[in-house]
Design a protein around this motif. Structure first.
Motif, PDB file in Angstrom:
ATOM      1  N   VAL A 259       0.876  -1.174   0.000  1.00  0.00           N
ATOM      2  CA  VAL A 259       0.000   0.000   0.000  1.00  0.00           C
ATOM      3  C   VAL A 259       0.911   1.219   0.000  1.00  0.00           C
ATOM      4  O   VAL A 259       1.668   1.446   0.942  1.00  0.00           O
ATOM      5  CB  VAL A 259      -0.927   0.018   1.234  1.00  0.00           C
ATOM      6  N   ILE A 260       0.849   1.978  -1.077  1.00  0.00           N
ATOM      7  CA  ILE A 260       1.665   3.186  -1.185  1.00  0.00           C
ATOM      8  C   ILE A 260       0.796   4.375  -0.782  1.00  0.00           C
ATOM      9  O   ILE A 260      -0.341   4.497  -1.232  1.00  0.00           O
ATOM     10  CB  ILE A 260       2.275   3.317  -2.596  1.00  0.00           C
ATOM     11  N   THR A 261       1.319   5.193   0.119  1.00  0.00           N
ATOM     12  CA  THR A 261       0.561   6.315   0.663  1.00  0.00           C
ATOM     13  C   THR A 261       1.238   7.623   0.282  1.00  0.00           C
ATOM     14  O   THR A 261       2.423   7.825   0.562  1.00  0.00           O
ATOM     15  CB  THR A 261       0.456   6.214   2.193  1.00  0.00           C
ATOM     16  N   CYS A 262       0.476   8.515  -0.341  1.00  0.00           N
ATOM     17  CA  CYS A 262       0.997   9.808  -0.767  1.00  0.00           C
ATOM     18  C   CYS A 262       1.249  10.694   0.464  1.00  0.00           C
ATOM     19  O   CYS A 262       0.342  10.886   1.274  1.00  0.00           O
ATOM     20  CB  CYS A 262       0.013  10.493  -1.705  1.00  0.00           C
ATOM     21  N   PRO A 263       2.464  11.234   0.589  1.00  0.00           N
ATOM     22  CA  PRO A 263       2.745  12.093   1.738  1.00  0.00           C
ATOM     23  C   PRO A 263       2.090  13.473   1.630  1.00  0.00           C
ATOM     24  O   PRO A 263       1.998  14.189   2.613  1.00  0.00           O
ATOM     25  CB  PRO A 263       4.270  12.213   1.709  1.00  0.00           C
ATOM     26  N   LYS A 264       1.599  13.812   0.447  1.00  0.00           N
ATOM     27  CA  LYS A 264       0.995  15.134   0.251  1.00  0.00           C
ATOM     28  C   LYS A 264      -0.495  15.150   0.570  1.00  0.00           C
ATOM     29  O   LYS A 264      -0.984  16.060   1.214  1.00  0.00           O
ATOM     30  CB  LYS A 264       1.244  15.612  -1.171  1.00  0.00           C
ATOM     31  N   CYS A 265      -1.232  14.118   0.098  1.00  0.00           N
ATOM     32  CA  CYS A 265      -2.682  14.135   0.293  1.00  0.00           C
ATOM     33  C   CYS A 265      -3.207  12.972   1.131  1.00  0.00           C
ATOM     34  O   CYS A 265      -4.365  12.947   1.504  1.00  0.00           O
ATOM     35  CB  CYS A 265      -3.395  14.166  -1.056  1.00  0.00           C
ATOM     36  N   GLY A 266      -2.364  11.959   1.382  1.00  0.00           N
ATOM     37  CA  GLY A 266      -2.780  10.832   2.202  1.00  0.00           C
ATOM     38  C   GLY A 266      -3.490   9.717   1.451  1.00  0.00           C
ATOM     39  O   GLY A 266      -3.896   8.734   2.066  1.00  0.00           O
ATOM     40  N   THR A 267      -3.644   9.851   0.132  1.00  0.00           N
ATOM     41  CA  THR A 267      -4.278   8.788  -0.635  1.00  0.00           C
ATOM     42  C   THR A 267      -3.437   7.528  -0.527  1.00  0.00           C
ATOM     43  O   THR A 267      -2.219   7.559  -0.692  1.00  0.00           O
ATOM     44  CB  THR A 267      -4.417   9.192  -2.125  1.00  0.00           C
ATOM     45  N   ALA A 268      -4.087   6.408  -0.233  1.00  0.00           N
ATOM     46  CA  ALA A 268      -3.404   5.118  -0.119  1.00  0.00           C
ATOM     47  C   ALA A 268      -3.988   4.167  -1.156  1.00  0.00           C
ATOM     48  O   ALA A 268      -5.207   4.100  -1.321  1.00  0.00           O
ATOM     49  CB  ALA A 268      -3.576   4.547   1.276  1.00  0.00           C
ATOM     50  N   LYS A 269      -3.097   3.451  -1.852  1.00  0.00           N
ATOM     51  CA  LYS A 269      -3.557   2.533  -2.890  1.00  0.00           C
ATOM     52  C   LYS A 269      -2.680   1.285  -2.904  1.00  0.00           C
ATOM     53  O   LYS A 269      -1.457   1.379  -2.821  1.00  0.00           O
ATOM     54  CB  LYS A 269      -3.502   3.210  -4.255  1.00  0.00           C
ATOM     55  N   MET A 270      -3.326   0.124  -3.004  1.00  0.00           N
ATOM     56  CA  MET A 270      -2.608  -1.145  -3.115  1.00  0.00           C
ATOM     57  C   MET A 270      -2.034  -1.235  -4.531  1.00  0.00           C
ATOM     58  O   MET A 270      -2.748  -1.028  -5.510  1.00  0.00           O
ATOM     59  CB  MET A 270      -3.555  -2.318  -2.866  1.00  0.00           C
ATOM     60  N   GLU A 271      -0.752  -1.526  -4.613  1.00  0.00           N
ATOM     61  CA  GLU A 271      -0.079  -1.663  -5.900  1.00  0.00           C
ATOM     62  C   GLU A 271       0.743  -2.943  -5.906  1.00  0.00           C
ATOM     63  O   GLU A 271       1.199  -3.404  -4.857  1.00  0.00           O
ATOM     64  CB  GLU A 271       0.862  -0.472  -6.157  1.00  0.00           C
ATOM     65  N   THR A 272       0.938  -3.499  -7.096  1.00  0.00           N
ATOM     66  CA  THR A 272       1.813  -4.646  -7.273  1.00  0.00           C
ATOM     67  C   THR A 272       3.198  -4.124  -7.628  1.00  0.00           C
ATOM     68  O   THR A 272       3.340  -3.310  -8.541  1.00  0.00           O
ATOM     69  CB  THR A 272       1.295  -5.572  -8.390  1.00  0.00           C
TER      70      THR A 272
END
Length: 70
Positions: free
Chosen positions: A6-19
């Motif tokens: 799960v990569i989480t954007c440090p700017k907006c907090g959006t988290a998304k599961m990625e391969t």
């Protein structure tokens, strides 16, 4: 080996599961929330090591002590 992170954007907090790629580090990632272009922080090899819940596969292999690039 874990291939999902799960990569989480440090700017907006959006988290998304990625391969993650198995045999390479990923140097750039575009946030799906705010469009920020993420790059690894100093000392990290890729965006997953900087912003992911799991380090990249090459780093996992290195930490396991079975790296073949000695």
């Amino acid at each position: 080996m874990i291939l999902q992170s799960v990569i989480t954007c440090p700017k907006c907090g959006t988290a998304k599961m990625e391969t993650m790629p198995i045999d390479a580090c990923q140097y750039f990632y575009e946030c799906t929330g705010c469009g920020a272009k993420l790059r690894p922080m100093d000392g990290d090899c890729c965006v997953f090591c900087s912003f992911g819940s799991v380090p990249c596969p090459p780093k996992q292999t290195e930490r396991a002590g079975s790296c073949c690039t000695k």
